[in-house]
Scaffold this motif. Structure first.
Motif, PDB file in Angstrom:
ATOM      1  N   MET A   1      10.372 -10.705  28.431  1.00 15.72           N
ATOM      2  CA  MET A   1      11.233  -9.601  28.007  1.00 15.72           C
ATOM      3  C   MET A   1      10.578  -8.254  28.288  1.00 15.72           C
ATOM      4  SD  MET A   1      12.789  -8.833  24.224  1.00 15.72           S
ATOM      5  CE  MET A   1      13.471  -7.242  23.820  1.00 15.72           C
ATOM      6  N   SER A   2       9.245  -8.162  28.078  1.00 11.22           N
ATOM      7  CA  SER A   2       8.543  -6.903  28.314  1.00 11.22           C
ATOM      8  C   SER A   2       8.654  -6.479  29.772  1.00 11.22           C
ATOM      9  CB  SER A   2       7.071  -7.029  27.909  1.00 11.22           C
ATOM     10  OG  SER A   2       6.432  -8.045  28.676  1.00 11.22           O
ATOM     11  N   GLY A   3       8.647  -7.476  30.692  1.00 10.01           N
ATOM     12  CA  GLY A   3       8.788  -7.151  32.103  1.00 10.01           C
ATOM     13  C   GLY A   3      10.139  -6.542  32.424  1.00 10.01           C
ATOM     14  N   VAL A   4      11.187  -7.068  31.800  1.00 10.39           N
ATOM     15  CA  VAL A   4      12.533  -6.545  32.005  1.00 10.39           C
ATOM     16  C   VAL A   4      12.640  -5.124  31.481  1.00 10.39           C
ATOM     17  CG1 VAL A   4      14.951  -6.796  31.337  1.00 10.39           C
ATOM     18  CG2 VAL A   4      13.619  -8.811  31.980  1.00 10.39           C
ATOM     19  N   LEU A   5      12.115  -4.901  30.284  1.00  7.93           N
ATOM     20  CA  LEU A   5      12.173  -3.570  29.687  1.00  7.93           C
ATOM     21  C   LEU A   5      11.399  -2.556  30.518  1.00  7.93           C
ATOM     22  CD1 LEU A   5      11.729  -4.440  25.885  1.00  7.93           C
ATOM     23  CD2 LEU A   5      13.838  -3.999  27.145  1.00  7.93           C
ATOM     24  N   GLU A   6      10.288  -2.992  31.098  1.00  8.86           N
ATOM     25  CA  GLU A   6       9.503  -2.104  31.949  1.00  8.86           C
ATOM     26  C   GLU A   6      10.275  -1.714  33.201  1.00  8.86           C
ATOM     27  OE1 GLU A   6       5.122  -1.928  34.156  1.00  8.86           O
ATOM     28  OE2 GLU A   6       5.686  -3.665  32.922  1.00  8.86           O
ATOM     29  N   LYS A   7      10.955  -2.689  33.807  1.00  4.20           N
ATOM     30  CA  LYS A   7      11.784  -2.400  34.986  1.00  4.20           C
ATOM     31  C   LYS A   7      12.890  -1.410  34.654  1.00  4.20           C
ATOM     32  CE  LYS A   7      11.312  -6.805  37.490  1.00  4.20           C
ATOM     33  NZ  LYS A   7      12.051  -7.992  37.977  1.00  4.20           N
ATOM     34  N   ILE A   8      13.524  -1.618  33.511  1.00  4.78           N
ATOM     35  CA  ILE A   8      14.609  -0.728  33.100  1.00  4.78           C
ATOM     36  C   ILE A   8      14.091   0.696  32.923  1.00  4.78           C
ATOM     37  CG2 ILE A   8      16.214  -0.185  31.226  1.00  4.78           C
ATOM     38  CD1 ILE A   8      16.542  -3.197  30.795  1.00  4.78           C
ATOM     39  N   GLY A   9      12.960   0.830  32.238  1.00 11.26           N
ATOM     40  CA  GLY A   9      12.391   2.156  32.011  1.00 11.26           C
ATOM     41  C   GLY A   9      12.000   2.844  33.308  1.00 11.26           C
ATOM     42  N   GLN A  10      11.391   2.101  34.221  1.00 17.05           N
ATOM     43  CA  GLN A  10      10.976   2.681  35.505  1.00 17.05           C
ATOM     44  C   GLN A  10      12.178   3.114  36.329  1.00 17.05           C
ATOM     45  OE1 GLN A  10       8.593  -0.450  37.238  1.00 17.05           O
ATOM     46  NE2 GLN A  10       6.739   0.096  36.078  1.00 17.05           N
ATOM     47  N   THR A  11      13.217   2.292  36.331  1.00 17.47           N
ATOM     48  CA  THR A  11      14.419   2.612  37.104  1.00 17.47           C
ATOM     49  C   THR A  11      15.102   3.855  36.562  1.00 17.47           C
ATOM     50  OG1 THR A  11      14.748   0.265  37.613  1.00 17.47           O
ATOM     51  CG2 THR A  11      16.632   1.724  37.914  1.00 17.47           C
ATOM     52  N   GLN A  12      15.164   3.966  35.239  1.00 16.75           N
ATOM     53  CA  GLN A  12      15.784   5.149  34.632  1.00 16.75           C
ATOM     54  C   GLN A  12      14.985   6.409  34.971  1.00 16.75           C
ATOM     55  OE1 GLN A  12      17.271   4.864  30.579  1.00 16.75           O
ATOM     56  NE2 GLN A  12      16.433   6.873  30.093  1.00 16.75           N
ATOM     57  N   ASP A  13      13.662   6.313  34.871  1.00 17.51           N
ATOM     58  CA  ASP A  13      12.816   7.470  35.184  1.00 17.51           C
ATOM     59  C   ASP A  13      13.016   7.913  36.633  1.00 17.51           C
ATOM     60  OD1 ASP A  13      11.802   7.455  32.633  1.00 17.51           O
ATOM     61  OD2 ASP A  13       9.954   6.381  33.160  1.00 17.51           O
ATOM     62  N   LYS A  14      13.071   6.957  37.555  1.00 18.41           N
ATOM     63  CA  LYS A  14      13.255   7.290  38.971  1.00 18.41           C
ATOM     64  C   LYS A  14      14.612   7.935  39.209  1.00 18.41           C
ATOM     65  CE  LYS A  14      10.239   3.653  40.834  1.00 18.41           C
ATOM     66  NZ  LYS A  14      10.170   2.400  41.629  1.00 18.41           N
ATOM     67  N   TRP A  15      15.646   7.447  38.528  1.00 19.91           N
ATOM     68  CA  TRP A  15      16.995   7.992  38.669  1.00 19.91           C
ATOM     69  C   TRP A  15      17.046   9.445  38.189  1.00 19.91           C
ATOM     70  CZ3 TRP A  15      21.380   8.117  40.959  1.00 19.91           C
ATOM     71  CH2 TRP A  15      22.564   8.502  40.336  1.00 19.91           C
TER      72      TRP A  15
END
Length: 265
Positions: A1-15
């Protein structure tokens, strides 16, 4: 789950960073262009101001390219990302931490994109008004002609059947495919969206002579003002007929305010 949350956070920051960069570039282009627009407008001896028009067209084109790029990235990096993550998560509800975070992520990204669209509208207005009062009638007719040129060039996303957009819409609207009944989303151009924001101003330009007649009347003739107000709202409703019901309520309020001011006086 932590990996998924990390991906979500990184994608939002990049956007967010991506849109920040587009907006910074938009700001640089438009603020630098305003003095040039004024100079070209004042020096353009062509009664149709074609040099000024070509300059504006080029600047609008640059902004529209940014808009198109943002839409492409939103589809690829946000919506497709959401679809991919959703397919990996267990269950279909929004009760797990990952689902909740994904939902929050989606809303945040959409809201950030809406803010980007507002910036586009602002800078388009800045460019349009840089040389003084804008010819809103010409801009409106330009959008009508542009719409007529493309209204038959759409295909259903489901069955690929050719579709005709029935009317010029000013906001994103569902259009039903006549072949398979699929709901297709029609997104109007930035220029068409601006028509909605400028509709009242255009109606006021069309009826300015009536307002002038009222203002020059001595003593002030209330009937002339009411004639102006009714004509202005009639023109407003012609431009954006979908707003007629709401506009009529606004008209009644303004009319009552005018009557109250007369009675008070």
């Amino acid at each position: 789950m932590s990996g998924v949350l990390e991906k979500i956070g990184q994608t939002q920051d990049k956007w967010f960073v991506f849109l920040d960069k587009l907006e910074s570039r938009m700001h640089e282009i438009c603020t630098a262009a305003v003095p040039e627009i004024r100079e070209v407008f004042e020096q353009d001896r062509d009664p149709y101001k074609r040099a000024h028009g070509h300059l504006l067209m080029g600047l609008r084109g640059q902004i529209n390219q940014m808009r198109s790029k943002a839409n492409e990235v939103r589809e690829e990096k946000i919506f497709q990302f959401i679809d991919g993550i959703t397919s990996e998560l267990p269950g279909h509800g929004f009760f797990t931490g990952s689902h909740d975070r994904l939902y929050t992520f989606r809303i945040a990204c959409i809201n950030r994109h809406n803010l980007f669209e507002e910036k586009i509208a602002f800078y388009m207005s800045l460019l349009n008004n840089a040389a003084g009062e804008q010819d809103l009638e010409a801009a409106y007719q330009e959008q009508l002609q542009a719409f007529e040129a493309i209204r038959d060039q759409f295909s259903c996303k489901q069955c690929a059947g050719q579709m005709t957009i029935p009317d010029l819409f000013f906001i994103a609207t569902y259009v039903t495919c006549p072949f398979c009944q699929t709901q297709n989303t029609f997104i109007p151009s930035t220029g068409a969206q601006m028509v909605l924001h400028q509709a009242r101003s255009l109606a006021e330009q069309r009826t300015a002579h009536l307002l002038k007649t009222y203002e020059e009347s001595k003593p002030k003739n209330s009937l002339l003002y009411r004639q102006y107000l009714r004509s202005m709202f009639d023109e407003w409703n012609k431009i954006v007929p979908d707003m007629a019901e709401e506009n009529e309520k606004f008209y009644q309020r303004l009319l009552q305010d005018h009557l109250n001011s007369i009675n008070h006086y």
